[in-house]
Design an enzyme around this catalytic site. Structure first.
Site, short mmCIF file in Angstrom:
data_model
loop_
_atom_site.label_atom_id
_atom_site.label_comp_id
_atom_site.label_asym_id
_atom_site.label_seq_id
_atom_site.Cartn_x
_atom_site.Cartn_y
_atom_site.Cartn_z
N ASP A 65 0.86 -1.19 0.00
CA ASP A 65 0.00 0.00 0.00
C ASP A 65 0.89 1.24 0.00
O ASP A 65 1.69 1.43 0.91
CB ASP A 65 -0.89 -0.02 1.25
CG ASP A 65 -1.79 1.20 1.32
OD1 ASP A 65 -2.48 1.47 0.33
OD2 ASP A 65 -1.79 1.88 2.36
N THR A 98 -3.21 5.11 -4.00
CA THR A 98 -2.12 5.83 -3.33
C THR A 98 -0.79 5.62 -4.06
O THR A 98 0.05 6.52 -4.10
CB THR A 98 -1.97 5.35 -1.87
OG1 THR A 98 -1.90 3.92 -1.86
CG2 THR A 98 -3.16 5.77 -1.05
N THR A 99 -0.59 4.42 -4.62
CA THR A 99 0.64 4.16 -5.38
C THR A 99 0.57 4.87 -6.73
O THR A 99 1.54 5.50 -7.16
CB THR A 99 0.82 2.64 -5.58
OG1 THR A 99 0.75 1.99 -4.31
CG2 THR A 99 2.15 2.33 -6.21
N ASP A 395 -8.83 -0.13 2.29
CA ASP A 395 -8.88 0.41 0.92
C ASP A 395 -10.17 0.01 0.23
O ASP A 395 -10.84 0.83 -0.40
CB ASP A 395 -7.68 -0.10 0.10
CG ASP A 395 -6.38 0.58 0.50
OD1 ASP A 395 -6.42 1.36 1.47
OD2 ASP A 395 -5.35 0.35 -0.14
#
Length: 552
Positions: A65, A98-99, A395
């Site tokens: 994550d 997020t990545t 998530d």
């Protein structure tokens, strides 16, 4: 005043302050951000790898994550911290992507670097990027499909979005099990509020991942209990539940308390009065007809035995979070006194039971009429595994929550990025001057997502990108990387869906971060101030007088 035709040296900043400026400084900041991007690249997508991080206190975390990794990395470069911030913002706002947001931001900077080296003003690049991101956002809104009109089954839509969010996580192999759990959890929340903090997550080591339990109510770990607790009943159907913020213990006299009595009977009367106070409280609680008594404060051994004799279950020292969720689930309200407790102050549920789960015992309240909350009891072989399952579920919960609020989705797997890239390339041809190059660079930067997905999966990135460009030029707008056939395919038809909000938020955050870095052309680093005893030698000899005076 005449300085002899020489310019005087004016010192404004403290000695030791580092001031770097100019184009070289912007490029240095870009290089730092690209180093962060390189760290996260291998974690993107369903076949991305995990990263093992060991913190300064030797705590290990295994995760893919983006927000978690960047939070645990001790990033010291001031410009690179910007990427950490946008990743956290994406996590709190949308929950997933997020990545992607970090990788896109790094790629936008990488594309801007050659322009800076050739002498193009950073403000021109920023203007081009702003124009490009506005076009991209409008295009996503135009392409996005409102599935609520076509597909009346909301649950099916939510499950597809949750499955896509889990595709790159540790729990992908158990997706069928966890998708149902996540959607059930979000659907129990209040539809107007959708506060994900009301989904309690408890981690219990041991067992397999699929031993995890969804409780449509509240579950909390058995609290500290006194003698007599084991005689209390551990299961009720339709119980009355009383929630208190009252201490039910015999008060011991303070060490320095002084009681002057003339007769032994007087002392006995004081002791009896103390007992009578607590017995009156217990009698008042019994008179309410409650079967279960919960309190935020301790319930002592006398009260525990009293309740056991009357077939009442009690639990003291219940944490504030658990108590708030119990109230939201079973109804009623917390009472700060035992006098005048009316029936409407009590809650209820269909079933209460105490269960052994792994090595712990849990109190479960099921079938709650007021249920606007639920609890997930997560199991797993190792603490790191359970922690990663929790992050993965967080998530997925956030994505399902967003999909429920905003039923507009796009295809994942690099499909939307390739379509936006093609659209911006076509648009750039209608623009004259340097802006054409910059919008084209933005379009090229978006291709990093499908390219990195291919690299992480071990596919030939160049071949698949060429196939995708060809497909999109023919109007196949939802074509992306297909991991099953190791080629390309229509990801929308395969239900690889993501809320459009995730992509819009990622593109806007990445562009803002890039423009912020490009607008900084000077970094002033103040010399860290020395500590109180910095530079002092330890006392010499045995007399503790410090250093001898130097000879004049």
């Amino acid at each position: 005043m005449n300085f002899g035709n020489r310019t005087p040296t004016i010192v404004v900043l403290k000695e030791g302050t580092d001031a770097s400026q100019g184009r070289g400084q912007i490029i240095s900041n870009i290089n730092a951000c690209m180093a962060i991007q390189e760290t996260l690249k291998p974690t993107l997508g369903p076949l991305g790898s995990d990263i093992l991080i060991v913190s300064s206190n030797q705590k290990t975390t295994i995760s893919n994550d983006g927000a978690t990794i960047l939070k645990l990395l001790d990033v010291v470069h001031p410009a690179a911290k910007t990427l950490v911030d946008i990743s956290r913002a994406q996590d709190s706002e949308v929950g997933d992507g997020t990545t992607s947001v970090t990788i896109i931001a790094g790629e936008l900077m990488k594309e801007a670097k050659p322009f800076l080296e050739e002498g193009i003003s950073s403000h021109l690049i920023m203007k081009g990027y702003r124009k490009a991101v506005n076009l991209a956002t409008n295009k996503i809104n135009e392409l996005a499909v409102d599935v609520s009109k076509e597909n009346q089954n909301t649950r099916e839509l939510l499950e597809r979005c949750a499955r896509t969010a889990m595709s790159s996580k540790l729990i992908y192999k158990n997706a069928d099990f966890f998708v149902k759990m996540v959607v059930d959890a979000v659907l129990t929340l209040d539809k107007n509020d959708l506060d994900d903090k009301l989904i309690g997550i408890k981690k219990i080591a041991g067992g397999a991942m699929e031993d995890s339990v969804f409780v449509d109510g509240v579950a909390f770990k058995k609290t500290f209990s006194y003698a007599g607790f084991e005689q209390q009943p551990k299961r009720f159907t339709n119980p009355k539940i009383l929630s208190l913020n009252v201490e039910l213990e015999l008060k011991a006299e303070k060490d320095n308390a002084e009681v002057r009595v003339e007769h032994v009977e007087d002392y006995q009367a004081i002791v009896d009065a103390e007992w009578q106070i607590i017995l009156d409280k217990l009698q008042q609680i019994e008179d309410t007809g409650a079967n279960i008594v919960l309190s935020k404060l301790p319930i002592g051994d006398l009260a525990t035995q009293y309740f056991a004799d009357r077939n009442i279950f009690c639990a003291g020292r219940v944490s504030g979070d658990d108590m708030d969720r119990v109230i939201k689930a079973v109804g009623g309200s917390i009472q700060s006194t035992t006098t005048d407790i009316k029936p409407e102050y009590l809650g209820t549920c269909e079933l209460f039971e105490e269960m052994q789960i792994g090595s712990e015992r849990y109190n479960l309240f099921k079938g709650c009429p007021q249920a606007k909350t639920c609890t997930l009891l997560l199991r797993g072989g190792a603490e790191q595994v359970i922690a990663e399952v929790e992050r993965s579920l967080h998530d997925a919960i956030m994505i399902v929550k967003r999909a429920l609020q905003n039923k507009v989705v796009v295809a994942g797997g690099g499909a939307i990025e390739m379509e936006i890239s093609k659209y911006l390339r076509d648009y750039s041809k209608s623009v004259a001057g340097k802006q054409q190059l910059i919008i084209n660079a933005f379009a090229k930067a978006l291709e990093v997502i499908p390219r990195q997905l291919c690299e992480n999966a071990g596919f030939d990135g160049i071949e698949i990108l060429n196939k995708l460009r060809l497909a999109h030029s023919k109007g196949e707008k939802w074509y992306g990387v297909d991991f099953e056939t190791e080629s390309i395919g229509d990801n929308f038809a395969k239900f690889v869906w993501e809320p459009a909000l995730v992509k819009i938020n990622a593109l806007n955050s990445a562009t803002e971060a890039t423009n912020l870095i490009l607008s900084v052309d000077e970094t002033i680093t103040n010399k860290s101030s020395a500590g109180a005893n910095a530079g002092m030698m330890p006392p010499q000899g045995g007399r503790g007088r410090g250093m001898p005076m130097p000879m004049q």
